[in-house]
Write an enzyme that holds these catalytic residues in place. Structure first.
Site, short mmCIF file in Angstrom:
data_model
loop_
_atom_site.label_atom_id
_atom_site.label_comp_id
_atom_site.label_asym_id
_atom_site.label_seq_id
_atom_site.Cartn_x
_atom_site.Cartn_y
_atom_site.Cartn_z
N SER A 118 98.80 10.19 -51.86
CA SER A 118 98.07 11.44 -52.04
C SER A 118 97.57 12.01 -50.72
O SER A 118 97.54 13.23 -50.54
CB SER A 118 96.88 11.21 -52.99
N HIS B 56 92.36 12.06 -50.21
CA HIS B 56 92.78 13.45 -50.37
C HIS B 56 92.20 14.32 -49.26
O HIS B 56 92.92 15.10 -48.62
CB HIS B 56 92.30 13.99 -51.73
#
Length: 377
Positions: free
Chosen positions: A234, A286
Site C-alpha cells: 500500500s 499509506h
C-alpha cells in the site's frame, strides 16, 4: 499549417535572392575590370571561386529537401520523448504484480495451515487447497497466512528492525500481503496506476518511485506502529498515486481537462486514506508512501513546458529559444528534492535511535485508527 510556414519562408528567400544578386553583379564587374587589366590568370581563378559560391547559394535540390525533412522528423521524435508523448512498453508493472502473486503463493506454501492448526478448534478455510488453504477466519479474515508466518517471511516489525538489526524488513514488507483480498486490491490498483505512468515515463522512474515510496511508508509505519507487524504494497501504491498528483501539478500547463483529473486523483487518495482509519489497516504506511511519492513526482516526472521543443528548433533560424522548464517547475523541483532527502534522512535517524513517533506527536495515532461505536483502536 503548411501555408502559414511556407509563406514567410518565401518572403525571406526573395529578400536573400535580391541581396545575392546585387553581390553577384558587383563580383562580375570586378571580373571585367580584372580582365581589362590583362591579369587573365587571376580572372580565371576568381571566376572558378565565383562558380563555387554560386553553387552554394543555389536553392536545395529535392533530395536535399527530403534529407532535411527526415532530420527534422527525428528532431520532432526526440522532442516528443522529451515531452513524454511517446508511449513506453509497460513491462515493470506486470512484473511487480506477478512477483507479488508468486511471493503470496510461496508464503501460503510455507504457512501450511493444516499442519500448523492441527488439533485446533477451528478448521482451515478452503481445505481442498491442502497446504495452500487459508487460516481460520477468526485469525485472518482476509484469507491468508498466519501472522507468525508473515513475520518469519519478512513482515515489518519494529523490534526486529531496530533491536534485531534486520533492516531488510523495511523493503521485504512491501512484497508481502495479509490475505488474498489484500493482494487483489493492491495489485488491481498497481496495474491501474502503474501501467499508465510507466507508459508515459518509462520503467526506471516509475520503479524508483515505487520502491522509494514503499521504503518511505515502511519508515513512517515503523516509527508509529511499534507493537504490531505490518505488510503490504500500500505504501508503494500510494506513492504512485502521489506521483500522479504531483506530475499533474508540475506539468499543469501541458494538460487539458486538468480539474477533472485533479479531482479524480484526490478522490481516490481520500478513499484510500479513509480506509486506513479502519482497525488492522496500516495508514501510516499509506501516508508515508503518499508523501514520498508526491515529492518524488516533482523530481522525476517533470516535463518540458509547452512549446519548448518547437522554440528550440526555431532558434536555429535566429529566434530566441524558450526555456525548457518554467520558473515554477524549477522551484517545485528544488523544494521537493530538499524535502525528500531531509524527510527520509530524519526518519531513518529517528528510527534507528529507537524513537517513538507517538511521543513527538500526541494526536498522530488518530491518523491510523479512529474509534467509533462499531470498533475500538
Amino acid at each position: 499549417m503548411g501555408s502559414s510556414v511556407s509563406a514567410p519562408m518565401r518572403i525571406c528567400n526573395g529578400v536573400e535572392s535580391h541581396l545575392q544578386l546585387r553581390s553577384l553583379l558587383r563580383k562580375l564587374a570586378l571580373v571585367r575590370e580584372t580582365a581589362k587589366a590583362g591579369n587573365l590568370v587571376r580572372s580565371e581563378i576568381f571566376i572558378r571561386k565565383l562558380k563555387e559560391n554560386i553553387l552554394k547559394e543555389l536553392p536545395p535540390t529535392r533530395s536535399e529537401l527530403k534529407r532535411e525533412e527526415k532530420m527534422s522528423s527525428r528532431d520532432m521524435e526526440r522532442g516528443r520523448k522529451h515531452r513524454g508523448d511517446t508511449q513506453w512498453t509497460s513491462w515493470l508493472t506486470p512484473t511487480i504484480v506477478v512477483a507479488n502473486v508468486a511471493i503470496f503463493i510461496v508464503v501460503m506454501f510455507i504457512n501450511d495451515c493444516p499442519k500448523t492448526t492441527r488439533g485446533a478448534n477451528e478448521d482451515c478455510v478452503a481445505k481442498f487447497l491442502g497446504r495452500f488453504s487459508f487460516q481460520p477466519l477468526r485469525e485472518n479474515p482476509l484469507l491468508g497466512p498466519s501472522s507468525s508466518t508473515l513475520e518469519k517471511m519478512g513482515a515489518l516489525d519494529w523490534r526486529k528492525v531496530v533491536q534485531g538489526n534486520e533492516k531488510w524488513r523495511l523493503i521485504t514488507a512491501m512484497w508481502l500481503h495479509a490475505g488474498i483480498f489484500h493482494l487483489l486490491t493492491n495489485m488491481f490498483n498497481v496495474i491501474f496506476f502503474g501501467i499508465r505512468l510507466e507508459q508515459q515515463f518509462g520503467f526506471i522512474r516509475i520503479g524508483l518511485i515505487y520502491l522509494i515510496s514503499g521504503f518511505g511508508g515502511s519508515i513512517l509505519s515503523a516509527l508509529f506502529l511499534q507493537n504490531s507487524i505490518s505488510v503490504g504494497a500500500s505504501g508503494a501504491l500510494l506513492g504512485l498515486m502521489g506521483a500522479m498528483l504531483s506530475e499533474l501539478l508540475i506539468n499543469w500547463t501541458i494538460y487539458e481537462s486538468k480539474l477533472g483529473a485533479l479531482f479524480t486523483i484526490l478522490f481516490i487518495i481520500a478513499v484510500d486514506l479513509a480506509i486506513g482509519l479502519l482497525p488492522w489497516v496500516d495508514n501510516f504506511a499509506h501516508i508515508g508512501g503518499l508523501l514520498t511519492g508526491f515529492f518524488l513526482g516533482f523530481i522525476l516526472l517533470i516535463q518540458p513546458q509547452l512549446g519548448w521543443e518547437e522554440s528550440r528548433n526555431s532558434s536555429q533560424y535566429g529566434a530566441r529559444a524558450k526555456s525548457k522548464y518554467n520558473p515554477c517547475q524549477y522551484v517545485l523541483f528544488f523544494i521537493a528534492a530538499v524535502l525528500v532527502v531531509a524527510g527520509l534522512t530524519i526518519g531513518i535517524v529517528m528510527l534507528f535511535k529507537g524513537e517513538n513517533g507517538n511521543k513527538h506527536c500526541k494526536w498522530c495515532h488518530r491518523l491510523d485508527c479512529y474509534p467509533t461505536s462499531k470498533w475500538s483502536c
